[in-house]
Design a protein around this motif. Structure first.
Motif, PDB file in Angstrom:
ATOM      1  N   PRO A 234      -1.578   1.925 -11.581  1.00 38.32           N
ATOM      2  CA  PRO A 234      -2.501   2.972 -11.580  1.00 38.32           C
ATOM      3  C   PRO A 234      -1.721   4.052 -11.262  1.00 38.32           C
ATOM      4  CG  PRO A 234      -3.719   1.746  -9.950  1.00 38.32           C
ATOM      5  CD  PRO A 234      -2.231   1.304 -10.466  1.00 38.32           C
ATOM      6  N   ARG A 275      -8.193   4.198  -9.193  1.00 37.60           N
ATOM      7  CA  ARG A 275      -8.193   2.732  -8.558  1.00 37.60           C
ATOM      8  C   ARG A 275      -6.151   2.289  -7.450  1.00 37.60           C
ATOM      9  NH1 ARG A 275      -8.742  -1.481 -13.684  1.00 37.60           N
ATOM     10  NH2 ARG A 275     -10.849  -0.043 -14.542  1.00 37.60           N
ATOM     11  N   ASP A 276      -6.774   1.682  -7.208  1.00 35.72           N
ATOM     12  CA  ASP A 276      -5.405   1.389  -5.898  1.00 35.72           C
ATOM     13  C   ASP A 276      -4.635   0.586  -6.267  1.00 35.72           C
ATOM     14  OD1 ASP A 276      -3.960   0.601  -3.560  1.00 35.72           O
ATOM     15  OD2 ASP A 276      -4.924   2.211  -3.069  1.00 35.72           O
ATOM     16  N   TYR A 277      -3.329   0.775  -6.348  1.00 37.60           N
ATOM     17  CA  TYR A 277      -1.995  -0.052  -6.171  1.00 37.60           C
ATOM     18  C   TYR A 277      -2.095  -1.307  -5.994  1.00 37.60           C
ATOM     19  CZ  TYR A 277       2.374  -1.916  -7.595  1.00 37.60           C
ATOM     20  OH  TYR A 277       4.038  -2.797  -7.970  1.00 37.60           O
ATOM     21  N   ASN A 279      -4.462  -2.730  -4.582  1.00 39.84           N
ATOM     22  CA  ASN A 279      -5.669  -3.900  -4.767  1.00 39.84           C
ATOM     23  C   ASN A 279      -6.004  -4.644  -6.453  1.00 39.84           C
ATOM     24  OD1 ASN A 279      -7.974  -4.878  -5.016  1.00 39.84           O
ATOM     25  ND2 ASN A 279      -9.518  -2.850  -4.447  1.00 39.84           N
ATOM     26  N   ARG A 282      -7.918  -4.082  -9.141  1.00 38.31           N
ATOM     27  CA  ARG A 282      -7.054  -3.163 -10.174  1.00 38.31           C
ATOM     28  C   ARG A 282      -7.355  -3.704 -11.734  1.00 38.31           C
ATOM     29  NH1 ARG A 282      -1.896  -2.937 -11.077  1.00 38.31           N
ATOM     30  NH2 ARG A 282      -0.294  -3.715 -10.082  1.00 38.31           N
ATOM     31  N   ASP A 286     -12.616  -0.088 -10.975  1.00 39.90           N
ATOM     32  CA  ASP A 286     -12.266   0.904 -10.847  1.00 39.90           C
ATOM     33  C   ASP A 286     -12.191   0.660  -9.043  1.00 39.90           C
ATOM     34  OD1 ASP A 286     -11.811   2.460 -12.717  1.00 39.90           O
ATOM     35  OD2 ASP A 286     -13.520   2.989 -12.724  1.00 39.90           O
ATOM     36  N   GLU A 287     -11.731   1.992  -7.568  1.00 35.52           N
ATOM     37  CA  GLU A 287     -12.095   1.270  -6.303  1.00 35.52           C
ATOM     38  C   GLU A 287     -13.765   1.882  -6.485  1.00 35.52           C
ATOM     39  OE1 GLU A 287     -10.342   0.218  -4.195  1.00 35.52           O
ATOM     40  OE2 GLU A 287      -9.068  -0.098  -5.159  1.00 35.52           O
TER      41      GLU A 287
END
Length: 300
Positions: A234, A275-277, A279, A282, A286-287
């Protein structure tokens, strides 16, 4: 002793680990067992160059046996909505770690720098296994536990500057490069570069009372193996957070003071969509958006 410019310490240990697992193979229950053992140790030194500057170096070896999940996972991980596949031939990880540090401490400044180089033999990691697994419940991203020889090198930095009696600035940076030495590719699932800047106002009349704000900047992970993931990493993102805290005295006697510390934090103040790489959710969502945290803490 703090009276000496040099401080040196070291240690060594021996570990022996025995594991037994109960595994269904078809209709047969098997009980494979594993025995692992290894020496590990560390040696480090700290040198006080001046009253403000301290240098340090540490070398250590470490190891760990593969976990049961890494050996025998074979199905959907319901917490991550992914299929995980283990490998019962995995060997223990063995790491050789180098850490260099520098600290500068004065009345107004605190500067901490840490550079490291870690070489890990038989590094265990979850790697994407394309294509996804298709089931009657849908498609699940699939991951398999693998081993490789890996190298990790990076830099962590922290700067704190009190430019007024009750106002301070804090800056942080974390840079990491991880390489798969076996395949000559970047290693999968490694944090991207990130930076943080924050300002805190301290209320001098009230103990442990403050108000602050910080901005975290996370870059897109561009160092990854091409076409080896289900989707591309992301985009980078920025998150604004605010923090506040205050301390009250619940009651006080001659022998004891009992405080109540109230902390409040608002993360992702601007409700940024990102979005976190790291997690694995993803792939789906979304976060978390704006969220509030209230903390109450006391000591007895």
């Amino acid at each position: 002793s703090n009276n000496y410019k040099w401080q040196i310490e070291g240690g060594a240990r021996f570990d022996r680990v025995y594991q037994i697992a109960y595994v269904w193979e078809g209709k047969t229950l098997t009980s494979p067992d594993f025995v692992y053992h290894n020496f590990s140790g560390t040696i480090g030194s700290v040198y006080k160059l001046t009253n403000e500057i301290t240098l340090g170096y540490n070398f250590g070896s470490a190891w760990r046996p593969p976990g049961i999940n890494e050996l025998f996972s074979d199905g959907v991980h319901h917490g991550a909505a992914t299929v995980e596949i283990g490998d019962n031939t995995l060997s223990p990880e063995k790491a050789f770690n180098n850490l260099f540090s520098l600290e500068y401490l004065s009345e107004k400044w605190l500067i901490q720098l840490e550079a490291y180089y870690n070489h890990i033999v038989n590094y265990i990691y979850l790697a994407p296994e394309l294509p996804p697994t298709l089931t009657i419940r849908g498609a699940f991203p699939t991951f398999k536990y693998k081993q490789t020889t890996a190298s990790f090198k990076g830099l962590d930095a922290k700067v704190n500057y009190r430019f007024l009696k009750n106002v301070s600035y804090t800056g942080k940076a974390s840079l990491l490069r991880a390489f798969n030495e076996t395949s000559s590719e970047w290693l999968f699932g490694v944090p991207s570069d990130r930076f943080e800047n924050g300002v805190t106002y301290h209320f001098l009349k009230w103990k442990n009372s403050y108000l602050g704000a910080s901005l975290q900047h996370v870059l897109k992970q561009t160092r990854h193996e091409e076409n080896a993931d289900f989707v591309a990493p992301p985009e980078g993102y920025e998150l604004l957070s605010v923090q506040a805290g205050i301390e009250f005295t619940i009651f006080k006697t001659k022998q004891k003071t009992v405080p109540l510390i109230i902390g409040m934090q608002i993360n992702n103040v601007l409700n940024t969509t990102y979005r976190d790489y790291l997690n694995r959710f993803r792939y789906y969502s979304d976060e978390m958006g704006r969220n509030f945290i209230l903390q109450l803490k006391t000591t007895f």
